[in-house]
Design a protein around this motif. Structure first.
Motif, short mmCIF file in Angstrom:
data_model
loop_
_atom_site.label_atom_id
_atom_site.label_comp_id
_atom_site.label_asym_id
_atom_site.label_seq_id
_atom_site.Cartn_x
_atom_site.Cartn_y
_atom_site.Cartn_z
N SER A 178 9.88 66.19 57.65
CA SER A 178 10.45 66.69 58.74
C SER A 178 11.77 65.94 59.15
O SER A 178 12.86 66.23 59.25
CB SER A 178 9.63 67.00 60.01
OG SER A 178 9.18 65.88 60.48
N THR A 208 13.62 76.21 56.57
CA THR A 208 12.57 77.12 56.38
C THR A 208 11.69 76.83 55.07
O THR A 208 10.52 76.78 55.21
CB THR A 208 13.10 78.64 56.46
OG1 THR A 208 13.73 78.93 57.46
CG2 THR A 208 11.71 79.33 56.50
N GLU A 209 12.42 76.44 54.07
CA GLU A 209 11.68 75.97 52.82
C GLU A 209 11.03 74.75 52.84
O GLU A 209 9.93 74.50 52.45
CB GLU A 209 12.52 76.16 51.65
CG GLU A 209 13.14 77.41 51.28
CD GLU A 209 12.10 78.52 50.93
OE1 GLU A 209 11.00 78.01 50.31
OE2 GLU A 209 12.44 79.71 51.32
N ALA A 211 9.75 73.55 55.75
CA ALA A 211 8.81 74.13 56.76
C ALA A 211 7.63 74.38 56.01
O ALA A 211 6.16 74.20 56.08
CB ALA A 211 9.13 75.10 57.66
N ASP A 212 7.94 75.18 54.91
CA ASP A 212 6.85 75.85 53.99
C ASP A 212 6.24 74.74 53.19
O ASP A 212 5.04 75.15 53.24
CB ASP A 212 7.57 76.88 52.80
CG ASP A 212 6.46 77.87 52.16
OD1 ASP A 212 5.62 78.23 52.52
OD2 ASP A 212 6.89 78.02 51.00
N LEU A 213 6.87 73.73 52.60
CA LEU A 213 6.09 72.74 51.95
C LEU A 213 5.51 71.86 52.72
O LEU A 213 4.49 71.49 52.59
CB LEU A 213 7.61 71.59 51.52
CG LEU A 213 8.39 72.34 50.15
CD1 LEU A 213 9.53 71.71 50.00
CD2 LEU A 213 7.36 72.48 49.04
N ARG A 214 5.83 71.79 54.05
CA ARG A 214 5.19 70.86 55.05
C ARG A 214 4.01 71.70 55.34
O ARG A 214 2.94 70.57 55.50
CB ARG A 214 5.97 70.61 56.54
CG ARG A 214 5.55 69.60 57.26
CD ARG A 214 6.76 69.39 58.21
NE ARG A 214 6.12 68.27 59.28
CZ ARG A 214 5.96 68.56 60.63
NH1 ARG A 214 5.79 69.78 61.09
NH2 ARG A 214 5.44 67.46 61.19
N HIS A 215 3.79 72.94 55.69
CA HIS A 215 2.74 73.44 55.99
C HIS A 215 1.65 73.51 54.50
O HIS A 215 0.50 73.30 54.96
CB HIS A 215 3.06 75.08 56.29
CG HIS A 215 1.93 75.50 57.22
ND1 HIS A 215 1.28 76.83 56.86
CD2 HIS A 215 1.04 74.88 58.02
CE1 HIS A 215 0.56 76.86 58.03
NE2 HIS A 215 0.34 76.05 58.44
N THR A 216 2.34 73.71 53.66
CA THR A 216 1.52 73.55 52.17
C THR A 216 0.82 72.36 52.24
O THR A 216 -0.34 71.99 51.81
CB THR A 216 2.36 73.87 50.82
OG1 THR A 216 2.78 75.04 51.05
CG2 THR A 216 1.58 73.33 49.65
N ARG A 323 2.14 78.49 40.36
CA ARG A 323 2.37 78.00 42.08
C ARG A 323 2.51 76.42 41.97
O ARG A 323 3.40 76.07 42.89
CB ARG A 323 1.15 78.49 42.65
CG ARG A 323 1.14 80.10 43.20
CD ARG A 323 0.11 80.27 44.24
NE ARG A 323 0.13 81.74 44.32
CZ ARG A 323 -0.92 82.34 44.69
NH1 ARG A 323 -2.34 81.70 44.85
NH2 ARG A 323 -0.91 83.59 44.83
N ASP A 327 5.38 74.49 43.80
CA ASP A 327 5.22 73.22 44.50
C ASP A 327 5.66 72.08 44.30
O ASP A 327 6.27 71.40 45.02
CB ASP A 327 3.77 73.30 44.86
CG ASP A 327 3.05 74.37 45.80
OD1 ASP A 327 3.63 75.11 46.17
OD2 ASP A 327 1.59 74.20 45.70
N ASP A 374 11.43 78.77 43.02
CA ASP A 374 10.82 79.90 42.36
C ASP A 374 11.42 80.40 41.46
O ASP A 374 10.86 81.21 40.43
CB ASP A 374 10.24 80.95 43.44
CG ASP A 374 9.24 80.59 44.53
OD1 ASP A 374 8.32 79.80 43.97
OD2 ASP A 374 9.26 80.49 45.52
#
Ligand SMILES: Nc1ncnc2c1ncn2[C@@H]1O[C@H](COP(=O)(O)OP(=O)(O)OP(=O)(O)O)[C@@H](O)[C@H]1O
Ligand SMILES: [Mg+2]
Length: 389
Positions: A178, A208-209, A211-216, A323, A327, A374
């Protein structure tokens, strides 16, 4: 969080007696020296006439900061746990562990003083040799064994509970996933990158991408990770004509997304390649992502028929690996970016005569890996992305 010291802090003068008490040495004379060069912990080497050992102890604070920056010494438990899991499935990929003293957060292990840290070797223009295959196999062995494919559901839940590591995960969530994308006092960069650092903070797609990695990272409890698998966590060398590779320092270990381990290695390997190119050194850099991925995939597929839960079918394996690949690319990109505009930088770039152009190239590669992950089908696509720059 432990903020006061309630256990024995070892000094160089204590190590010989300590090793005797623990049954790791007899009456022989031991010469002890401290070799701590990391930020976090203390490492001592004890050398006797017949053998030598290393002792690594976690203090209740960050070593270089002292008591003003408290840090739970339970990071040593995480390190010991990761080593124990790897020792059961791929013992040659890590230092031999002689014992863990949980009361004093101290690990006694193989002395690796004859080996060298991979980053140092690469910065000096050396080559990888067999390292990437070794790293791919390390990640496959550890992650398969500690995933729902390698462990019963109940054992996995116990492992997840035991390996929760809030303090160290929070460091990664902040410093890697972050801070580089917001205004933060930790961030700094080469003045030639002012425009890109500002552009990354104002880039909604990138934000946003990430954030997606952070949430993963926060939620993707796929397997026990090393957690800090950069080129400074790998030792390489040669013993009696045989190449030796050791992955070490898994104190950031927790149950997380497997792509985080591969991605950290890839991010560092890619930057090392950018350094080599800036210096006009022709080496084996461009092959390393492919070699480690192939070794990982081959080993994971080799283990697949041994999975404990066969509801997961072969088609699911293909989807899982796809996936994981994506990642890994995303985490590689995040690692590159944070090491250039975040808190802790890479000597690969900072020691270049002019770090500006290579750092810029690396930042743009990092962004492309995150936002296009992706669309990159395999290692050849990443190589093409690099060659285009
Ligand atoms: N088993 C060992 N044998 C020889 N030297 C070692 C051994 N373990 C660690 N070292 C030396 O000590 C250094 C620091 O070790 P390590 O990275 O494990 O500590 P750390 O305090 O966790 O570091 P960091 O702050 O980078 O996380 C290594 O770079 C290496 O030079
Ligand atoms: Mg460490």
């Amino acid at each position: 969080m432990t903020t006061t010291q309630t256990y024995r802090i070892l000094e160089a003068d204590d190590i010989a007696a300590y090793l005797r008490e623990r049954g790791h040495a007899d009456g022989e004379h031991l010469t002890v020296r401290e070799v701590s060069d990391g930020n976090m912990n203390r490492v001592f080497i004890a050398t006797g006439p017949t053998h030598s050992l290393a002792v690594k102890q976690a203090l209740p604070w960050v070593r270089v900061a002292g008591p003003s920056w408290p840090m739970s010494p339970s990071r040593a438990d995480a390190e010991a746990r990761a080593y124990a899991q790897v020792a059961a499935v791929a013992p040659d990929t890590i230092p031999a562990i002689l014992g863990y003293d949980a009361a004093n957060y101290a690990l006694t292990m193989e002395d690796m003083s004859d080996l060298r840290v991979l980053r140092t070797v690469l910065n000096e223009g050396g080559s990888y040799g067999d390292t990437s295959r070794h790293v791919g196999e390390f990640v496959a062995a550890l992650s398969f064994a500690t995933s729902d494919f390698g462990m019963s559901s109940a054992d996995r839940k116990a492992l997840i509970a035991a390996s929760v590591s809030p303090e160290l995960c929070k460091i990664t969530e902040d410093v890697v996933l972050s801070e580089p994308y917001i205004e933060h006092e930790h961030n700094h960069w080469h003045p030639a990158l002012d425009d890109l650092a500002a552009a990354f903070r104002a880039d909604p797609l990138l934000r946003t991408e990430v954030a997606d990695l952070r949430h993963t990272f926060m939620t993707g409890a796929q397997a026990l990770l090393h957690g800090d698998l950069h080129t400074g966590s790998i030792m390489v060398g040669n013993r009696e004509g045989t190449p030796v590779v050791r992955v070490f320092d898994p104190e950031f270990s927790f149950v997380g997304p497997i792509g985080f381990d591969l991605g950290l290695y890839w991010g560092n390997a890619l930057v090392s390649g950018i350094r080599a190119r800036a210096l006009g050194i022709k080496g084996d850099h461009a092959d390393q992502l492919a070699l480690s991925w192939q070794a990982f995939e081959t080993e994971f597929r080799r283990l697949w028929p041994t999975r404990v839960d066969t509801f997961f079918d072969d088609a699911y394996l293909d989807r899982f690996l796809r996936r994981l690949w994506s990642d890994s690319l995303g985490f590689a990109g995040a690692e590159i970016i944070r090491r250039i505009i975040g808190f802790a930088h890479l000597t690969d770039l900072t020691t270049l005569p002019d770090p500006g152009p290579a750092s810029r190239e690396a930042l743009l590669l990092g962004r492309a890996l995150i936002v296009d992950r992706d669309g990159l089908a395999g290692p050849e696509d990443v190589r093409a992305l690099l060659e285009k720059r």
